[in-house]
Design a protein around this motif. Structure first.
Motif, PDB file in Angstrom:
ATOM      1  N   ASP A 138       0.865  -1.134   0.164  1.00 20.72           N
ATOM      2  CA  ASP A 138       0.144  -0.069  -0.056  1.00 20.72           C
ATOM      3  C   ASP A 138       0.876   1.149  -0.103  1.00 20.72           C
ATOM      4  OD1 ASP A 138      -2.466  -1.631  -0.151  1.00 20.72           O
ATOM      5  OD2 ASP A 138      -2.441  -1.401   2.280  1.00 20.72           O
ATOM      6  N   SER A 165      -4.767  -7.230   3.284  1.00 21.61           N
ATOM      7  CA  SER A 165      -5.318  -5.924   3.432  1.00 21.61           C
ATOM      8  C   SER A 165      -6.169  -5.899   4.622  1.00 21.61           C
ATOM      9  CB  SER A 165      -6.014  -5.599   2.283  1.00 21.61           C
ATOM     10  OG  SER A 165      -5.182  -5.632   0.902  1.00 21.61           O
ATOM     11  N   PRO A 177      -7.201  -8.059  -3.360  1.00 21.63           N
ATOM     12  CA  PRO A 177      -6.814  -7.974  -1.797  1.00 21.63           C
ATOM     13  C   PRO A 177      -7.654  -9.178  -1.032  1.00 21.63           C
ATOM     14  CG  PRO A 177      -7.846  -6.081  -2.889  1.00 21.63           C
ATOM     15  CD  PRO A 177      -7.982  -7.002  -3.897  1.00 21.63           C
TER      16      PRO A 177
END
Length: 279
Positions: free
Chosen positions: A49, A111, A177
């Motif tokens: 990220d 995630s 994700p």
């Protein structure tokens, strides 16, 4: 490419990589192993990220470095440490019978569940009580192929970073994700609040998948809950769903295995959503 740098399986770098076969060490280091050219190639391309490269280190034999020179050079370009190693070193670290000559050490990439919800997913696979790592990785691969937006592994499911799970995903782990360790009740509540219909896949379900498709009820945002390979979903998990759906068996087969049933369900939803224009 030169002479192999790691001449001993007892090298500190090899020892550190070998420890990642154990879940406790993976969790402590937040690192996992990706083996083979397909997985390593996807790891090279993946970014976290914050934009940091997912691949940390690459172990390669001289032969593999020549065969997959593009992957090795791409790994170097990300800043990953590249170690040339004899076959004995790869065999020491690898979890396969016949190592393919490329083995990457990668950062964890799961995630937060909240981020998945904020993205307003249309199609999600929830793995509840899935204990077989090969099945978990294969379902993840099916979800990726069907165009799912995310995969959620509950706290009762196998470790996402188990070497067998990573191999069975064939690189799909790096494509969408994945949230881990989410209690199934929390997963259902969060997805439902995000406007997602919850379907539990179960061979004894009262709803038939064909009937659901014919009724036009599957075109909206959907999350499928898949259960344990041997005994399916417990009653309390089935009770959380908006509907419990079975895949019809038209022939004489007793049942479908988990990954096959997941593929059928996910593709059915993907098709219905595309017809409706929501996916």
């Amino acid at each position: 490419m030169g002479t192999p740098e790691l001449i001993s399986p007892r090298s500190p770098r090899v020892t550190a990589a070998r420890r990642l076969a154990k879940r406790a060490f993976r969790g402590k280091e937040r690192r996992f192993i990706a083996e083979g050219p397909q997985a390593v190639r996807e790891a090279v391309l993946h970014r976290g990220d914050g934009g940091e490269p997912t691949l940390v280190e690459l172990f390669t034999t001289v032969e593999a470095a020549e065969r997959y020179a593009d992957i090795v050079e791409a790994a170097r370009a990300t800043g990953a440490r590249v170690h040339l190693a004899p076959d004995a070193v790869l065999a020491e670290v690898s979890q396969t019978v016949t190592p393919q000559g490329l083995l990457g050490v990668c950062r964890f990439l799961d995630s937060p569940f909240e981020e998945i919800l904020r993205a307003r997913p249309q199609l999600v696979a929830v793995l509840a009580h899935v204990r077989d790592p090969g099945n978990a990785g294969t379902v993840l691969r099916c979800a990726d192929a069907a165009g799912a937006d995310a995969v959620v592994l509950t706290d009762a499911s196998v470790d996402l970073y188990n070497p067998k799970s990573v191999r069975a995903s064939v690189g799909s782990l790096f494509h969408l994700p994945v949230a881990v360790g989410v209690p199934v009740e929390q997963a259902v509540r969060g997805l439902r609040d995000a406007g997602v219909r919850i379907l539990a896949a179960d061979g004894a379900g009262e709803n038939d998948l064909d009937d659901e498709l014919d009724a036009g009820t599957m075109g909206g945002p959907t999350a499928w809950i898949f259960g344990n390979e041997a005994w399916g979903l417990p009653a309390e998990t089935r009770a959380l769903a908006d509907a419990v759906v079975r895949v019809p068996i038209h022939g004489k087969a007793e049942s479908l295995n988990l990954a096959t049933a997941a593929a059928v369900c996910l593709y059915a939803s993907a098709r219905a959503q595309r017809v409706r224009g929501t996916c």
